[in-house]
Design a protein around this motif. Structure first.
Motif, mmCIF file in Angstrom:
data_model
loop_
_atom_site.group_PDB
_atom_site.id
_atom_site.type_symbol
_atom_site.label_atom_id
_atom_site.label_comp_id
_atom_site.label_asym_id
_atom_site.label_seq_id
_atom_site.Cartn_x
_atom_site.Cartn_y
_atom_site.Cartn_z
ATOM 1 N N LEU A 156 -27.028 -3.425 7.954
ATOM 2 C CA LEU A 156 -27.282 -2.752 8.683
ATOM 3 C C LEU A 156 -28.422 -2.425 8.880
ATOM 4 N N LYS A 157 -29.327 -2.646 7.607
ATOM 5 C CA LYS A 157 -30.401 -2.316 8.067
ATOM 6 C C LYS A 157 -31.311 -2.933 8.938
ATOM 7 N N PRO A 158 -32.763 -2.607 9.890
ATOM 8 C CA PRO A 158 -33.030 -4.029 10.628
ATOM 9 C C PRO A 158 -34.125 -4.789 10.078
ATOM 10 N N SER A 159 -34.212 -5.923 9.731
ATOM 11 C CA SER A 159 -35.355 -6.434 9.272
ATOM 12 C C SER A 159 -36.204 -6.478 10.279
ATOM 13 N N PRO A 160 -37.276 -6.446 9.669
ATOM 14 C CA PRO A 160 -38.256 -6.342 10.015
ATOM 15 C C PRO A 160 -39.399 -8.276 11.035
ATOM 16 N N ALA A 161 -38.578 -9.087 10.627
ATOM 17 C CA ALA A 161 -38.743 -10.446 11.015
ATOM 18 C C ALA A 161 -37.562 -10.634 11.661
ATOM 19 N N ALA A 162 -36.645 -9.786 12.466
ATOM 20 C CA ALA A 162 -35.658 -9.675 13.098
ATOM 21 C C ALA A 162 -35.968 -9.844 14.533
ATOM 22 N N PRO A 163 -35.483 -11.096 14.971
ATOM 23 C CA PRO A 163 -35.987 -10.691 16.588
ATOM 24 C C PRO A 163 -34.871 -9.574 17.430
ATOM 25 N N ALA A 164 -35.664 -8.482 18.263
ATOM 26 C CA ALA A 164 -34.847 -7.442 18.948
ATOM 27 C C ALA A 164 -33.097 -8.678 19.542
ATOM 28 N N ALA A 165 -32.061 -7.351 18.721
ATOM 29 C CA ALA A 165 -30.236 -7.801 19.841
ATOM 30 C C ALA A 165 -30.768 -7.963 20.810
ATOM 31 N N SER A 166 -29.332 -8.781 21.518
ATOM 32 C CA SER A 166 -29.551 -8.762 23.003
ATOM 33 C C SER A 166 -28.550 -7.953 23.354
ATOM 34 N N ALA A 167 -28.578 -7.877 24.515
ATOM 35 C CA ALA A 167 -27.609 -6.627 24.764
ATOM 36 C C ALA A 167 -26.131 -7.160 25.297
ATOM 37 N N ALA A 168 -26.025 -8.779 25.382
ATOM 38 C CA ALA A 168 -24.569 -9.319 25.233
ATOM 39 C C ALA A 168 -23.697 -8.958 23.846
ATOM 40 N N PRO A 169 -22.397 -8.252 23.790
ATOM 41 C CA PRO A 169 -21.704 -8.495 23.061
ATOM 42 C C PRO A 169 -21.591 -9.823 22.508
ATOM 43 N N SER A 170 -21.193 -9.660 21.252
ATOM 44 C CA SER A 170 -20.980 -10.608 19.882
ATOM 45 C C SER A 170 -19.395 -11.230 20.701
ATOM 46 N N GLU A 171 -19.530 -12.803 20.954
ATOM 47 C CA GLU A 171 -18.090 -13.157 20.683
ATOM 48 C C GLU A 171 -17.150 -12.965 19.661
ATOM 49 N N ALA A 172 -17.234 -12.248 18.835
ATOM 50 C CA ALA A 172 -16.570 -12.371 17.349
ATOM 51 C C ALA A 172 -16.210 -10.635 17.663
ATOM 52 N N ALA A 173 -16.964 -9.746 18.329
ATOM 53 C CA ALA A 173 -16.726 -8.984 17.434
ATOM 54 C C ALA A 173 -15.764 -8.739 18.159
ATOM 55 N N MET A 174 -14.594 -7.695 17.747
ATOM 56 C CA MET A 174 -13.391 -7.071 18.394
ATOM 57 C C MET A 174 -13.818 -5.674 18.339
ATOM 58 N N PRO A 175 -13.161 -5.164 19.485
ATOM 59 C CA PRO A 175 -13.162 -4.025 19.813
ATOM 60 C C PRO A 175 -11.993 -3.065 19.274
ATOM 61 N N LEU A 176 -12.361 -2.082 18.612
ATOM 62 C CA LEU A 176 -11.464 -1.623 17.463
ATOM 63 C C LEU A 176 -11.438 0.228 18.473
ATOM 64 N N ALA A 177 -10.394 0.182 17.568
ATOM 65 C CA ALA A 177 -9.852 1.852 18.276
ATOM 66 C C ALA A 177 -10.821 3.428 17.948
ATOM 67 N N PRO A 178 -11.018 3.814 18.803
ATOM 68 C CA PRO A 178 -11.906 4.779 18.021
ATOM 69 C C PRO A 178 -10.780 6.269 16.815
ATOM 70 N N VAL A 179 -11.220 6.215 16.199
ATOM 71 C CA VAL A 179 -10.399 7.132 14.742
ATOM 72 C C VAL A 179 -9.996 9.195 16.078
ATOM 73 N N THR A 180 -9.080 9.028 16.209
ATOM 74 C CA THR A 180 -9.057 10.256 16.302
ATOM 75 C C THR A 180 -7.660 11.026 15.345
ATOM 76 N N ALA A 181 -8.140 12.496 15.828
ATOM 77 C CA ALA A 181 -7.551 12.966 15.037
ATOM 78 C C ALA A 181 -5.469 13.148 14.795
ATOM 79 N N PRO A 182 -4.844 12.501 14.000
ATOM 80 C CA PRO A 182 -3.394 12.843 14.147
ATOM 81 C C PRO A 182 -2.611 13.939 15.230
ATOM 82 N N ARG A 183 -1.852 13.541 15.859
ATOM 83 C CA ARG A 183 -1.279 14.773 16.653
ATOM 84 C C ARG A 183 -0.198 15.419 15.309
ATOM 85 N N SER A 184 -0.353 17.342 16.171
ATOM 86 C CA SER A 184 0.846 18.120 14.909
ATOM 87 C C SER A 184 2.233 18.153 15.698
#
Length: 88
Positions: A60-88
């Motif tokens: 995840l460390k940015p590479s100095p030679a890497a181009p800036a990431a595009s604003a569009a999300p990757s097609e391979a990226a799947m949204p993951l559910a946020p972590v929340t505390a379990p309900r009591s």
């Protein structure tokens, strides 16, 4: 190689669940932490959380030679559910 957005999300979930587990110590939180730890290790090709976090940090460390990431999300990226505390 795991998409950086997914890897970043896995690291964030791991860190959040680790804190929740330390605070609550519930069986549900422990199980969720075990699951995310397993997924993080598989995603990085490692066997321990420390190794997985180290590999993730390097990937995840940015590479100095890497181009800036595009604003569009990757097609391979799947949204993951946020972590929340379990309900009591």
């Amino acid at each position: 190689m795991t998409d950086p957005a997914i890897l970043r999300n896995l690291v964030e979930q791991y860190e959040t669940l680790k804190v929740l587990h330390m605070e609550q110590g519930s069986a549900g939180t422990r199980r969720r932490l075990e699951d995310i730890t397993y997924t993080l290790c598989v995603s990085t090709g490692t066997r321990t959380p420390a190794e997985a976090l180290s590999v993730a940090e390097q990937r995840l460390k940015p590479s100095p030679a890497a181009p800036a990431a595009s604003a569009a999300p990757s097609e391979a990226a799947m949204p993951l559910a946020p972590v929340t505390a379990p309900r009591s």
